[in-house]
Design an enzyme around this catalytic site. Sequence first.
Site, PDB file in Angstrom:
ATOM      1  N   LYS A 237      -2.118  12.179   5.420  1.00  0.00           N
ATOM      2  CA  LYS A 237      -1.288  10.983   5.217  1.00  0.00           C
ATOM      3  C   LYS A 237       0.112  11.399   4.745  1.00  0.00           C
ATOM      4  O   LYS A 237       1.121  10.873   5.213  1.00  0.00           O
ATOM      5  CB  LYS A 237      -1.948  10.040   4.193  1.00  0.00           C
TER       6      LYS A 237
ATOM      7  N   GLN B 112      -6.759   6.740  -2.784  1.00  0.00           N
ATOM      8  CA  GLN B 112      -7.768   7.315  -1.888  1.00  0.00           C
ATOM      9  C   GLN B 112      -9.174   7.060  -2.438  1.00  0.00           C
ATOM     10  O   GLN B 112      -9.468   7.365  -3.590  1.00  0.00           O
ATOM     11  CB  GLN B 112      -7.512   8.831  -1.729  1.00  0.00           C
TER      12      GLN B 112
ATOM     13  N   ASP C 172      -3.330  -0.591   2.530  1.00  0.00           N
ATOM     14  CA  ASP C 172      -4.676  -0.412   3.094  1.00  0.00           C
ATOM     15  C   ASP C 172      -5.287  -1.758   3.491  1.00  0.00           C
ATOM     16  O   ASP C 172      -6.268  -1.804   4.216  1.00  0.00           O
ATOM     17  CB  ASP C 172      -5.599   0.254   2.047  1.00  0.00           C
TER      18      ASP C 172
END
Length: 303
Positions: free
Chosen positions: A54, A98, A121
Amino acid sequence: MEAKIISGTKLREDILDEISEKTLELKEKFNRPPGLVTILIGNNPASVSYVSLKIKTAERVGFKEVQENLNEDVSENELIALIKKYNEDETIDGILVQLPLPKHINEERVLNAIDPDKDVDGFHPVNVGRLIIGKKVIFAPCTPAGIIEMIKRSGIDTNGAEVVVVGRSNIVGKPIANMMLQKNEGANSTVTIVHTATRDLKSHCMRADILIVAAGVPGLVKPEWVKKGACVIDVGVNRVGEKISEKTGKKIPVLKGDVDFDEIKKIAGWITPVPGGVGPMTIAMLMKNTLKSMIARVEKSSV
Ligand code: NAP
């Protein structure tokens, strides 16, 4: 005739190029690029590898990238305090924590602490609600958003199409089903969701013009379950063994999807491979969400 292969690897490059271009424009106009903070707790090897990809991708498209690597024993309150700091930071448009988190941390509390307008997200309940209502959607979760992008860019007609989604998880099955249902371009379909309690999975799959499979069961969907000319999107990523990489000489996992690719490509009209299908799209969509976040923020502040 064999199915057209929808290459996520190729589409990702096109999307990242578009994002890089837009980033340059934003930087010129507003004197800063989109900003993304990635928060990693501990050193779970899969999480470390996802986060580094990422970061690499954010740097490639010209974003400001801030990395926060926290110790495994960080407290929930410390983590939430860090999130709040970035909620207030005007140069940050996206906050990514994460997952999975260590066991002593409540995932729901942490995800709910992220400002919904920086939740790239798309897991915050406010964004899940916006997705279902179908209005003011800035952040669709990245994997489903990647699937929609693949379908759109392949020119597949979704209007009134029978879409069957195998799996009802909160990160793939439920959001993609909701997105395909919306009265939007690249959607407006008739949607069925199937799962482990479904009677006669095969008969549902056989009706699908677009079959989206996210079960995590290698080779679950058999060729006789697929309608001729259907679009088959295989989200599954299953480790079925190991092999030695020709490039690096190191051991790498052998990955298989949820559908029998070799046989189904002889029947379907379009199919996504594993690896190289949905997977590469997910990170591209995270970048797109971060870009959209900055655009929404600067538009809001200029009103
Ligand atoms: P998950 O949370 O385990 O959910 C799996 C879903 O599939 C559940 O709803 C389950 O039904 C259903 N299911 C499992 N076996 C089934 C069967 N035999 N028949 C019918 N339904 C069945 O999984 P997930 O997080 O959605 O992930 C699914 C797969 O996609 C995994 O392989 C994962 O690695 C992959 N994935 C890939 C990406 C990417 O970027 N490429 C991103 C996310 C996930 P019940 O609800 O009844 O248990």
